[in-house]
Motif scaffolding. Structure first.
Motif, PDB file in Angstrom:
ATOM      1  N   LEU A  13       8.565 -29.329   6.354  1.00 35.96           N
ATOM      2  CA  LEU A  13       9.700 -28.551   6.225  1.00 35.96           C
ATOM      3  C   LEU A  13      10.783 -29.558   6.263  1.00 35.96           C
ATOM      4  O   LEU A  13      12.134 -29.062   6.542  1.00 35.96           O
ATOM      5  CB  LEU A  13       9.819 -27.414   7.354  1.00 35.96           C
ATOM      6  N   ALA A  14      10.635 -30.713   6.158  1.00 39.42           N
ATOM      7  CA  ALA A  14      11.736 -31.579   6.279  1.00 39.42           C
ATOM      8  C   ALA A  14      12.798 -31.504   5.017  1.00 39.42           C
ATOM      9  O   ALA A  14      13.999 -31.633   5.212  1.00 39.42           O
ATOM     10  CB  ALA A  14      11.317 -33.194   6.225  1.00 39.42           C
ATOM     11  N   GLU A  15      11.996 -31.299   3.873  1.00 37.31           N
ATOM     12  CA  GLU A  15      13.137 -30.944   2.488  1.00 37.31           C
ATOM     13  C   GLU A  15      12.920 -29.658   1.841  1.00 37.31           C
ATOM     14  O   GLU A  15      13.479 -29.503   0.828  1.00 37.31           O
ATOM     15  CB  GLU A  15      12.715 -32.446   1.663  1.00 37.31           C
ATOM     16  N   ARG A  16      12.110 -28.821   2.555  1.00 37.21           N
ATOM     17  CA  ARG A  16      11.783 -27.376   1.938  1.00 37.21           C
ATOM     18  C   ARG A  16      11.989 -26.329   3.001  1.00 37.21           C
ATOM     19  O   ARG A  16      11.702 -26.730   4.248  1.00 37.21           O
ATOM     20  CB  ARG A  16      10.765 -27.606   1.183  1.00 37.21           C
ATOM     21  N   THR A  17      11.846 -25.341   2.610  1.00 34.95           N
ATOM     22  CA  THR A  17      11.786 -24.068   3.391  1.00 34.95           C
ATOM     23  C   THR A  17      10.290 -23.596   3.594  1.00 34.95           C
ATOM     24  O   THR A  17       9.626 -24.293   3.075  1.00 34.95           O
ATOM     25  CB  THR A  17      12.699 -22.897   2.848  1.00 34.95           C
ATOM     26  N   LEU A  18      10.140 -22.503   4.120  1.00 38.23           N
ATOM     27  CA  LEU A  18       8.954 -22.019   4.645  1.00 38.23           C
ATOM     28  C   LEU A  18       7.997 -21.781   3.317  1.00 38.23           C
ATOM     29  O   LEU A  18       7.015 -22.028   3.311  1.00 38.23           O
ATOM     30  CB  LEU A  18       9.144 -20.815   5.573  1.00 38.23           C
ATOM     31  N   ALA A  19       8.616 -20.828   2.271  1.00 36.36           N
ATOM     32  CA  ALA A  19       7.581 -20.528   1.211  1.00 36.36           C
ATOM     33  C   ALA A  19       7.288 -21.707   0.409  1.00 36.36           C
ATOM     34  O   ALA A  19       6.187 -21.596   0.175  1.00 36.36           O
ATOM     35  CB  ALA A  19       8.535 -19.473   0.461  1.00 36.36           C
ATOM     36  N   PRO A  20       8.034 -22.525  -0.113  1.00 36.05           N
ATOM     37  CA  PRO A  20       7.683 -23.776  -0.570  1.00 36.05           C
ATOM     38  C   PRO A  20       6.896 -24.554   0.161  1.00 36.05           C
ATOM     39  O   PRO A  20       5.722 -25.249  -0.415  1.00 36.05           O
ATOM     40  CB  PRO A  20       8.901 -24.477  -0.924  1.00 36.05           C
ATOM     41  N   ALA A  21       6.914 -24.900   1.596  1.00 39.56           N
ATOM     42  CA  ALA A  21       5.855 -25.336   2.393  1.00 39.56           C
ATOM     43  C   ALA A  21       4.461 -24.665   2.428  1.00 39.56           C
ATOM     44  O   ALA A  21       3.527 -25.397   2.508  1.00 39.56           O
ATOM     45  CB  ALA A  21       6.556 -25.486   3.773  1.00 39.56           C
ATOM     46  N   LEU A  22       4.451 -23.467   2.557  1.00 35.34           N
ATOM     47  CA  LEU A  22       3.220 -22.876   2.286  1.00 35.34           C
ATOM     48  C   LEU A  22       2.584 -22.993   1.106  1.00 35.34           C
ATOM     49  O   LEU A  22       1.313 -22.971   1.046  1.00 35.34           O
ATOM     50  CB  LEU A  22       3.362 -21.222   2.747  1.00 35.34           C
ATOM     51  N   ALA A  23       3.176 -23.014   0.337  1.00 38.17           N
ATOM     52  CA  ALA A  23       2.714 -22.966  -1.451  1.00 38.17           C
ATOM     53  C   ALA A  23       2.124 -24.555  -1.437  1.00 38.17           C
ATOM     54  O   ALA A  23       1.035 -24.724  -1.944  1.00 38.17           O
ATOM     55  CB  ALA A  23       3.854 -22.758  -2.414  1.00 38.17           C
ATOM     56  N   VAL A  45      -4.826 -19.642  -2.619  1.00 33.62           N
ATOM     57  CA  VAL A  45      -3.729 -19.399  -3.150  1.00 33.62           C
ATOM     58  C   VAL A  45      -2.419 -18.670  -2.248  1.00 33.62           C
ATOM     59  O   VAL A  45      -2.746 -18.378  -1.218  1.00 33.62           O
ATOM     60  CB  VAL A  45      -3.997 -18.082  -4.274  1.00 33.62           C
ATOM     61  N   PHE A  46      -1.226 -18.866  -2.824  1.00 32.72           N
ATOM     62  CA  PHE A  46      -0.280 -18.584  -2.075  1.00 32.72           C
ATOM     63  C   PHE A  46       0.343 -17.325  -2.713  1.00 32.72           C
ATOM     64  O   PHE A  46       0.604 -17.484  -3.927  1.00 32.72           O
ATOM     65  CB  PHE A  46       0.722 -19.715  -1.753  1.00 32.72           C
ATOM     66  N   HIS A  47       0.957 -16.323  -1.850  1.00 31.84           N
ATOM     67  CA  HIS A  47       1.556 -15.079  -2.492  1.00 31.84           C
ATOM     68  C   HIS A  47       2.916 -14.982  -1.592  1.00 31.84           C
ATOM     69  O   HIS A  47       2.779 -15.061  -0.255  1.00 31.84           O
ATOM     70  CB  HIS A  47       0.806 -14.036  -2.579  1.00 31.84           C
ATOM     71  N   LEU A  48       3.885 -14.541  -2.260  1.00 29.91           N
ATOM     72  CA  LEU A  48       5.150 -14.201  -1.517  1.00 29.91           C
ATOM     73  C   LEU A  48       5.503 -12.888  -1.927  1.00 29.91           C
ATOM     74  O   LEU A  48       5.809 -12.418  -3.040  1.00 29.91           O
ATOM     75  CB  LEU A  48       6.274 -15.339  -1.939  1.00 29.91           C
ATOM     76  N   ASP A  49       5.702 -11.858  -0.788  1.00 31.86           N
ATOM     77  CA  ASP A  49       6.112 -10.724  -0.988  1.00 31.86           C
ATOM     78  C   ASP A  49       7.512 -10.469  -0.185  1.00 31.86           C
ATOM     79  O   ASP A  49       7.715 -10.439   0.815  1.00 31.86           O
ATOM     80  CB  ASP A  49       5.042  -9.689  -0.166  1.00 31.86           C
ATOM     81  N   GLY A  50       8.623 -10.233  -1.277  1.00 32.01           N
ATOM     82  CA  GLY A  50       9.786 -10.138  -0.682  1.00 32.01           C
ATOM     83  C   GLY A  50      10.836 -11.399  -0.744  1.00 32.01           C
ATOM     84  O   GLY A  50      10.104 -12.488  -1.326  1.00 32.01           O
ATOM     85  N   ALA A  51      11.865 -11.519  -0.514  1.00 29.60           N
ATOM     86  CA  ALA A  51      12.731 -12.760  -0.663  1.00 29.60           C
ATOM     87  C   ALA A  51      13.171 -13.030   0.816  1.00 29.60           C
ATOM     88  O   ALA A  51      13.981 -12.572   1.641  1.00 29.60           O
ATOM     89  CB  ALA A  51      13.857 -12.370  -1.384  1.00 29.60           C
ATOM     90  N   PRO A  52      12.506 -14.265   1.254  1.00 32.20           N
ATOM     91  CA  PRO A  52      12.782 -14.696   2.557  1.00 32.20           C
ATOM     92  C   PRO A  52      14.447 -15.095   2.583  1.00 32.20           C
ATOM     93  O   PRO A  52      14.698 -15.858   1.905  1.00 32.20           O
ATOM     94  CB  PRO A  52      11.838 -15.709   2.885  1.00 32.20           C
ATOM     95  N   GLY A  53      15.048 -14.666   3.675  1.00 30.22           N
ATOM     96  CA  GLY A  53      16.374 -15.248   3.974  1.00 30.22           C
ATOM     97  C   GLY A  53      16.339 -16.432   4.794  1.00 30.22           C
ATOM     98  O   GLY A  53      15.180 -16.967   5.315  1.00 30.22           O
ATOM     99  N   PRO A  54      17.365 -17.115   5.078  1.00 30.31           N
ATOM    100  CA  PRO A  54      17.292 -18.164   6.108  1.00 30.31           C
ATOM    101  C   PRO A  54      16.516 -17.968   7.642  1.00 30.31           C
ATOM    102  O   PRO A  54      16.958 -16.760   8.060  1.00 30.31           O
ATOM    103  CB  PRO A  54      18.871 -18.700   6.578  1.00 30.31           C
ATOM    104  N   LEU A  55      15.684 -18.664   7.737  1.00 31.84           N
ATOM    105  CA  LEU A  55      14.810 -18.339   8.994  1.00 31.84           C
ATOM    106  C   LEU A  55      15.177 -19.502  10.186  1.00 31.84           C
ATOM    107  O   LEU A  55      15.544 -20.580   9.724  1.00 31.84           O
ATOM    108  CB  LEU A  55      13.425 -18.594   8.549  1.00 31.84           C
TER     109      LEU A  55
END
Length: 420
Positions: free
Chosen positions: A246-256, A270-280
């Protein structure tokens, strides 16, 4: 009190000079007034009064005795010196023990009454007998009551100080335990997993070292990469920083990136994203990433799975993460009972992963559920609220994201339970 003493001393001297001017003992009386005032003044500098609630020392008692003896002699020569009894009266009540102070007040009062009666002129004055004892009694009662209140206040303050000290010690122990819990969780989710992966890669390299040197070197490179990543993680959590992913990316890219990194050696993630994550919040991102790492470590080490899916579902009021696999599964009730019996016997359970994941979700006000059956795979679901809620957090609606093809073992209905 000092100002009142010297004011009364000066008034008594002036009254004596007015009433007894030209007397044969005037010079001696004036000198005695001066000695009385000087002795009182020196005593305040040389023998300070004892702290409240403590016994006076011998030097202070000697000073009080000397002042009283001079005052008695002065009272015998000049009845106006009776007014100086009031400061002496309050001084004794404030510094001496209650019994000694009451006795001193009674003696002073009797001397004042005797002086009044001795030098009375004309008819008998009842006030000379009644007023001094009445004033002394009221003053004694008030000051004794104040002393008792002060003693109770000191006892209460001592209790508060002890309570604050005990509370500080308790908070310090709680902080130590919390830090130990944090370090154990971080070590399990980073170093322990990295070491386990390195061990499996090195064992695989050893098995194929002679038959397939290229594959063995590939395993060695993977082990070195894991060691480097584990070292980075160790340095970051020592300083209580976010995970390196998470140093240079948000949660979704980090999970991918985590899914890509964990794929291989018989397991596809495999990684799936359901919805658009806002700032966490950083705490939420770090906790969910650690939960995913711990769940995938369990999949690799225990499930015997060939496919796994990470699904991040973003809703308005909560965010949920599902980790599903097509492995051997297990009996959730039996595992929970085994962990409880182990804790009751004073020994921890075999695994630290599930308790650590539950603790991470609970710290964020969320929940973590595990659903599994032998032979039907496992689904781990973590739901974290994105805003404070008044009631309990509901279980997340989990399931593999669109396009998932993990087979019947991972087909989930709307309640998140596995179906065959």
């Amino acid at each position: 009190m000092h100002a009142a003493f010297f004011l009364l001393l000066g008034a008594s001297l002036a009254r004596y000079l007015i009433r007894h001017e030209g007397g044969g003992h005037t010079g001696w009386v004036v000198a005695l007034f001066a000695v009385f005032g000087l002795l009182y003044l020196l005593g305040r500098f040389l023998t300070p009064p004892p702290p409240s609630g403590t016994r006076p020392d011998a030097r202070y008692l000697a000073w009080v005795s000397a002042v009283l003896m001079v005052w008695v002699v002065l009272l015998a020569l000049a009845p106006s010196a009776a007014w100086c009894a009031m400061p002496l009266f309050f001084t004794g009540l404030h510094t001496l023990s209650t019994r000694t102070a009451v006795s001193l007040a009674a003696v002073l009062t009797l001397l004042v009454v005797a002086s009044k009666l001795r030098f009375a002129q004309g008819e008998f004055d009842p006030n000379a007998v009644i007023a001094p004892p009445a004033v002394a009694a009221v003053g004694t009662a008030v000051l004794i009551h104040l002393k008792r209140q002060a003693a109770r206040q000191r006892a209460l303050i001592d209790d508060l100080v002890r309570t604050r000290r005990d509370l500080a010690a308790t908070e310090r122990r709680a902080g130590i335990l919390a830090e130990r819990q944090r370090l154990s969780t971080e070590i399990h989710d980073t170093l322990a997993q990295g070491l386990s992966s390195q061990q499996m890669l090195l064992q695989a390299a050893e098995r194929v070292w002679q038959a397939d040197p290229d594959a063995a070197r590939g395993h060695m490179r993977d082990a070195a990469e894991i060691a480097s990543r584990s070292l980075t993680e160790a340095r970051r959590f020592v300083h209580d920083l976010a995970p390196a992913d998470l140093a240079e990316r948000t949660l979704a890219p980090a999970l991918a990136a985590l899914a890509d990194r964990e794929s291989g050696a018989g397991l596809t993630v495999v990684f799936h994203l359901d919805g658009a994550p806002g700032p966490l919040p950083e705490r939420v991102e770090a906790a969910l990433l650690r939960i995913a790492q711990g769940a995938l470590a369990n999949v690799r080490e225990h499930a015997g799975a060939t496919r796994a899916a990470l699904t991040l579902t973003c809703l308005d009021d909560q965010i949920s993460l599902d980790i599903a696999d097509d492995g051997s599964g297990f009996a959730v009730v039996a595992v929970a009972a085994d962990g409880a019996s182990g804790a009751a016997k004073g020994r921890p359970g075999r695994g630290h992963g599930l308790p650590a994941m539950r603790a991470r979700a609970r710290q964020l006000g969320g929940t973590l559920t595990v659903e599994s059956e032998p032979g039907e795979g496992t689904v781990v679901s973590a739901a974290v609220p994105l805003a404070p809620v008044s009631g309990p957090v509901s279980a997340p609606v989990s399931g593999p994201g669109p396009g998932s093809d993990l087979g019947p073992a991972l087909a989930l209905d709307t309640s998140g339970r596995g179906t065959s």
